[in-house]
Design an enzyme around this catalytic site. Structure first.
Site, PDB file in Angstrom:
ATOM      1  N   GLU A 141       1.658  -0.275  -5.031  1.00  0.00           N
ATOM      2  CA  GLU A 141       0.747   0.699  -5.593  1.00  0.00           C
ATOM      3  C   GLU A 141       1.338   2.139  -5.774  1.00  0.00           C
ATOM      4  O   GLU A 141       1.729   2.794  -4.625  1.00  0.00           O
ATOM      5  CB  GLU A 141      -0.564   1.018  -4.178  1.00  0.00           C
ATOM      6  CG  GLU A 141      -1.659   2.141  -4.663  1.00  0.00           C
ATOM      7  CD  GLU A 141      -2.331   2.445  -3.534  1.00  0.00           C
ATOM      8  OE1 GLU A 141      -3.469   2.776  -3.593  1.00  0.00           O
ATOM      9  OE2 GLU A 141      -1.902   2.226  -2.181  1.00  0.00           O
ATOM     10  N   ASP A 144       0.838  -1.196   0.095  1.00  0.00           N
ATOM     11  CA  ASP A 144       0.070   0.274   0.219  1.00  0.00           C
ATOM     12  C   ASP A 144       0.901   1.142  -0.049  1.00  0.00           C
ATOM     13  O   ASP A 144       1.826   1.269   0.744  1.00  0.00           O
ATOM     14  CB  ASP A 144      -0.793  -0.101   1.236  1.00  0.00           C
ATOM     15  CG  ASP A 144      -2.070   1.001   1.184  1.00  0.00           C
ATOM     16  OD1 ASP A 144      -2.573   1.114   0.545  1.00  0.00           O
ATOM     17  OD2 ASP A 144      -1.776   2.042   2.216  1.00  0.00           O
TER      18      ASP A 144
END
Length: 550
Positions: free
Chosen positions: A277, A208
């Site tokens: 990401e 993330d």
């Protein structure tokens, strides 16, 4: 014993893989509390496997106060009781492997919850052993924040702490303080949490906000964003975060060495993969190129370039051509939907009547692009974005910017399994954490299983088509000149097999005369899209695709 070639193939399982994202809170509830759990994922693995995907990606299930639905972790090495236990996770992973599915988990290490023991200790004084584990800074002489950095979730990216008499940095919620990656002890501790899950047998990590790990040590102000051709589409009237060019609060050069450390750890286990990401505004493809280059950092990067409203031949070609030019020796992972954006059927379809057609064409396009791909739970049913009332919202982002921005809850509603059951079979309880829309229940899995022409069956056929043609996994991609026509035409090629694709993403029929170099081709009917070729001219209906073997 596996051969060296066999081990190499296994090590590269992620290249061209199809990854199915599970949002655990909304997948399947087995306890009746209205919230999905790990046992529910285990129960529904046959559905996932039936699609023909290669792996599942689980959004966070770690111990958390759930201020940001699990992206605020208070214990990296345990399962939140809401979702079950570590034993439940181990059972789920074993069952996934039995179905031939790899397991990727969401690793959220740029920040923690403010209830993580590390932060509780860090904020207790300026001299404790973890005092430098988070990003702390003194106020300006007038008491204001150290610089102009903003939080994505609204307001300054700094929060005052009265005990330390300092500000701490938070890119997201106030309750999500940013870790100080400039401290080697922090890096070591985080790599230990990664090792914990590697030892349990996970196959990879979705990282993330992978470009948020480091901040500028000098705390320099971000300059304003200058909008031009390179930044078109990044403007926002809702969130001032987009008004800055984020040169100093993320995507710092020091990140490279940490990613190398992380990659070395995974390589020591073998056959594991990382996907980052990597959304980075005007650098949305430059950052993934850097982070996946050299075979010593990330295996692949997940970009935001297909998560917006654009669904046109010119846009897709521009994005893919840029990838070809910039990401020269790296790898990209594509998606049209995920847990953070409006579902793509709502973004792309111009009417409810064309949603199924758009859903089928979208997955057909996604499966023939160069790169790995991610699917988001429910898109295989053609689910549209749910319309929710303000009082139903749970997303702090949406609550903060309502009504200009409705947040992310509309794509996070529970998965509909049985149309005739309460809450569409998601739970046996009396309520759900988010409501199940009536139109979602009508598109439940059991209903679509009965119809061969359903979006669900098309997904299976499209993924089978991809697997049946090696060029679509990791072959080359070459664009054809459409001479000003609003069409997307390209060739995928590998090992002697060459496939031609022509996409019409418009709402009008079109014809396309094939160039001489590909005119000698044999039409191949793709699932639900019969290819028509007459005397060298491709005949395309609205929202259609032509395929041929060259």
């Amino acid at each position: 014993m596996a051969t060296e070639a066999g081990r190499q193939v296994d090590a590269d399982w992620w290249r061209g893989a199809v990854i199915y994202q599970v949002y655990p809170r909304s997948f399947q509830d087995t306890t009746g509390d209205g919230i999905g759990d790990i046992k529910g994922i285990t129960a529904r693995l046959p559905h996932i496997a039936s699609l023909g995907v290669d792996a599942i990606w689980l959004s966070p299930f770690f111990t958390s106060p759930m201020a940001d639905m699990g992206y605020d972790v208070s214990d990296y090495c345990n399962v939140d009781p809401m979702f079950g236990t570590l034993a439940d996770f181990d059972e789920m992973m074993e069952e996934a492997h039995r179905h031939g599915l790899k397991v990727i988990i969401d690793q959220v290490i740029s920040h923690t919850s403010d209830r993580h023991p590390w932060f509780i200790e860090s904020r207790s004084s300026r001299t404790n052993p973890k005092a430098d584990w988070y990003v702390w800074a003194d106020p300006k002489p007038d008491g204001t924040v150290p610089n102009n950095w903003l939080s994505i979730f609204g307001g300054p990216g700094w929060e005052w702490d009265g005990v330390r008499r300092q500000y701490y940095m938070h890119n997201f919620l106030i309750s999500q303080p940013d870790l100080n990656f400039h401290n080697p002890e922090v890096q070591d501790a985080l790599l230990d949490t990664v090792r914990f899950w590697l030892d349990r047998g996970v196959d990879g990590f979705r990282l993330d906000t992978v470009n948020y790990y480091f901040h500028d040590k000098q705390l320099r102000n971000n300059p304003p964003m200058v909008y031009d051709a390179a930044t078109a589409g990044l403007e926002s009237d809702t969130n001032p975060y987009s008004m800055q060019n984020h040169l100093y609060d993320k995507s710092q050069p020091e990140n490279i060495e940490f990613l190398k450390r992380l990659r070395a750890l995974l390589d020591s286990y073998g056959g594991r993969a990382t996907g980052g990401e990597g959304g980075d505004g005007p650098r949305s493809l430059t950052t993934p190129a850097i982070y996946t280059s050299g075979n010593d950092k990330l295996h692949m990067c997940y970009t935001f370039d297909l998560l917006g409203p654009a669904f046109s031949a010119a846009y897709i070609r521009r994005v893919m051509s840029t990838v070809h030019d910039i990401v020269t020796n790296g790898w990209v992972c594509w998606a049209f939907s995920n847990h953070d954006v409006v579902r793509h059927v709502t973004r792309f379809a111009k009417s409810a009547e064309e949603r199924d057609r758009v859903a089928k064409l979208s997955i057909t396009l996604l499966t023939v692009l160069r790169g790995s791909i991610c699917l988001y739970q429910g898109e295989e049913l053609g689910l549209a974005e749910a319309e929710l009332a303000f009082e139903d919202l749970r997303d702090p982002y949406g609550i903060r910017f309502w009504p200009a921005f409705k947040g992310r809850d509309g794509c996070r509603t529970p998965m509909p399994w049985e149309s005739g059951e309460p809450h569409a079979g998601f739970t046996a309880g009396s309520k759900t954490w988010l409501p199940v829309p009536q139109d979602h229940a009508a598109r439940a899995v059991d209903t679509q299983e009965e119809r061969d022409e359903s979006v669900l069956h098309h997904y299976r056929r499209a993924l089978a088509f991809r697997k049946g043609h090696p060029p679509l996994i990791d072959g080359d991609m070459t664009f054809l000149d459409t001479h000003g026509q609003d069409l997307l035409a390209f060739v995928r090629e590998k090992g002697g097999e060459k496939l031609l694709f022509v996409f019409n993403l418009t709402r009008e029929p079109q014809e396309f005369r094939l160039p001489e170099r590909v005119a000698d081709c044999l039409p191949v009917s793709m699932p639900d899209f019969p290819s028509v070729l007459e005397k060298g001219v491709v005949k395309l209906d609205a929202l259609d695709v032509f395929c041929a073997r060259v």
